[in-house]
Write an enzyme that holds these catalytic residues in place. Structure first.
Site, short mmCIF file in Angstrom:
data_model
loop_
_atom_site.label_atom_id
_atom_site.label_comp_id
_atom_site.label_asym_id
_atom_site.label_seq_id
_atom_site.Cartn_x
_atom_site.Cartn_y
_atom_site.Cartn_z
N LYS A 22 0.83 -1.20 0.00
CA LYS A 22 0.00 0.00 0.00
C LYS A 22 0.87 1.25 0.00
O LYS A 22 0.62 2.21 -0.75
CB LYS A 22 -0.91 0.00 1.22
N ASN A 23 1.90 1.26 0.84
CA ASN A 23 2.71 2.45 1.01
C ASN A 23 3.66 2.72 -0.16
O ASN A 23 4.30 3.77 -0.21
CB ASN A 23 3.50 2.36 2.32
N ARG A 93 -4.40 10.50 5.02
CA ARG A 93 -3.31 11.47 5.12
C ARG A 93 -2.37 11.44 3.92
O ARG A 93 -1.75 12.44 3.59
CB ARG A 93 -2.51 11.22 6.41
N CYS A 117 -5.81 8.19 9.98
CA CYS A 117 -5.79 7.56 11.31
C CYS A 117 -5.46 8.58 12.40
O CYS A 117 -4.58 9.42 12.22
CB CYS A 117 -4.77 6.43 11.36
N ARG A 122 1.23 14.46 12.88
CA ARG A 122 1.84 14.34 11.55
C ARG A 122 1.66 15.62 10.74
O ARG A 122 0.98 15.64 9.71
CB ARG A 122 1.24 13.13 10.82
N ASP A 306 4.75 0.79 12.41
CA ASP A 306 3.57 0.08 11.91
C ASP A 306 3.48 -1.35 12.42
O ASP A 306 2.48 -2.04 12.17
CB ASP A 306 3.55 0.08 10.38
N ILE A 328 7.83 7.32 17.27
CA ILE A 328 7.44 8.00 16.03
C ILE A 328 6.17 8.82 16.21
O ILE A 328 6.15 10.02 15.94
CB ILE A 328 7.25 6.98 14.89
N ARG A 398 -8.26 -0.58 5.11
CA ARG A 398 -7.36 0.44 4.55
C ARG A 398 -6.00 -0.15 4.23
O ARG A 398 -5.30 0.35 3.34
CB ARG A 398 -7.20 1.61 5.52
#
Length: 419
Positions: A22-23, A93, A117, A122, A306, A328, A398
């Site tokens: 996904k990323n 985001r 989320c 962020r 994550d 993070i 997601r």
């Protein structure tokens, strides 16, 4: 509204295939704006975030065809609307990644401040400051970012802290900027590298890929290509933990062990037998209970934020005491109260969770709060005695492609039901 119902206490065994990342897919989809012709992405995952991105791009003039074999044809070469509307951007985001490509290609953009989320602030200030250094004029008003440029110009960009999406936004903007851009303290995540490899195939000139210093020499135009998205290391790692938390065994294919070294190191530490090949990872607990491990999240190549929630779930029933420190995001412990409701012995001290492993969890009715927290609740439910019901599983959709179907392949007793 859907929910997941899990009958836990059953070791998982079997083989699954990891989906595409996904990323990686999201920034590459936004990079299609830069191309003068269509691109085809292979190995794209079927996720709600992908659907949201496609709806956003379509609202701006893109056209796409999604094939059943996870191939995606997209033509974003001629946008007719340079506004990224709040109603689409608010749910994700990563939508901020539309900003750099639009500025580079069209010299202007109006982008809603993003949502997603609820795991931390962020802020977008890293993106905006860097784009201003590339000769853009930025104004934020009425919940929108208004950006313009008479032509982006290369610059030396230094990020005060490592940021994945800001690194990606600047890389994409700089591909069509005049001159050379150097990004220092750049994110080194494999997904950032994947974006760079795709852009280079499109005709960009990016060097230093995979390091903290990335150099981009601007070119006049980019072309459409066919590109294979890398595998999803977080999805693969989540299923490895699913097997570990149930004292089972698993083989995950279509993955990259090199990109998962920090996670695999911790899995070895809990007592898992790990074997890797070029694109395959096998884990076998041999029926043993996991040993507790201490976790500190960090930017790549350190332990990924994550995977913090998933390892927290694992530690709840591991043998021994542990601490999990989140470095993070400041608000990524919303799964803790839900795990406590299942019988976990957890206490929160600042950005650290102290865990005393218990022998077993008990099924409960739970509420998902964000993507990775949702995954941790699924893992806990797989290991717990009795029935676990998880509400608001749209968070899971997601980032996990048909999670209940893959878990069923491993022998899990899990169903998606509608209220």
């Amino acid at each position: 509204m859907y929910k997941l119902v899990i009958e836990g206490g059953k070791p998982l065994h079997g083989t699954i295939k990891s989906a595409g990342s996904k990323n990686s897919s999201l920034p590459i989809l936004f990079a299609s704006i830069l191309a003068d012709s269509p691109i085809t992405l292979n190995n794209t995952p079927h996720l709600s975030d992908i659907s949201t991105t496609l709806r956003l791009l379509m609202s701006m003039g893109s056209e796409f065809i999604l094939e059943s074999d996870s191939s995606l044809f997209i033509d974003s070469s001629k946008l007719t609307n340079l506004v990224a509307d709040y109603n689409l951007v608010k749910t994700m985001r990563a939508s901020i990644l539309v900003l750099g490509p639009m500025l580079a290609k069209y010299g202007e953009a109006k982008v809603s401040l993003p949502g997603g989320c609820a795991i931390g602030t962020r802020p977008v200030n890293f993106h905006l400051k860097a784009l201003e250094e590339l000769n853009a004029t930025i104004e934020v008003k009425n919940g929108y970012i208004y950006a313009k440029s008479e032509g982006l110009v290369g610059a030396n960009i230094h990020f005060d802290q490592v940021t994945v999406t800001a690194t990606e936004n600047v890389i994409m903007a700089a591909t069509l900027a005049k001159g050379t851009t150097t990004i220092s303290n750049a994110a080194q995540e494999p997904e950032v590298s994947d974006l760079c490899f795709c852009l280079n195939k499109m005709g960009a000139k990016i060097s230093g890929i995979g390091t903290s210093t990335i150099t981009i020499e601007g070119v006049k135009n980019l072309k459409g290509v066919q590109y294979m998205v890398c595998s999803d290391r977080i999805e693969a790692a989540t299923y490895l933990v699913a097997a570990a938390i149930t004292s089972g065994s698993i083989t995950v294919k279509n993955t990259n062990p090199q990109a998962m070294r920090s996670v695999l190191g911790k899995l070895i530490e809990i007592g898992a037998d790990i074997k890797t090949e070029k694109d395959t990872i096998s884990l076998d607990m041999k029926g043993r209970r996991a040993k507790a491990v201490n976790i500190k999240t960090g930017t790549y190549p350190n332990f990924p934020t994550d995977m913090q929630a998933q390892f927290t779930a694992l530690n709840t029933i591991a043998d021994g005491h542990s601490s999990i420190t989140e470095n993070i995001f400041e608000n990524r412990f919303m799964h803790i109260p839900e795990l406590i409701r299942m019988g976990a012995d957890l206490s929160l001290e600042g950005n650290t969770v102290v865990c005393k492993g218990v022998k077993s969890l008990t099924g409960a009715h739970l509420m998902a709060t964000d993507l990775r927290a949702s995954a941790s609740l699924v893992l806990a439910g797989l290991a717990a005695k009795g029935t676990t019901t998880i509400e608001r599983v749209y968070h899971l959709d997601r980032g996990y492609e048909t999670i209940e179907e893959k878990l069923k392949l491993l022998g899990a007793n899990i169903e998606r039901v509608q209220d």
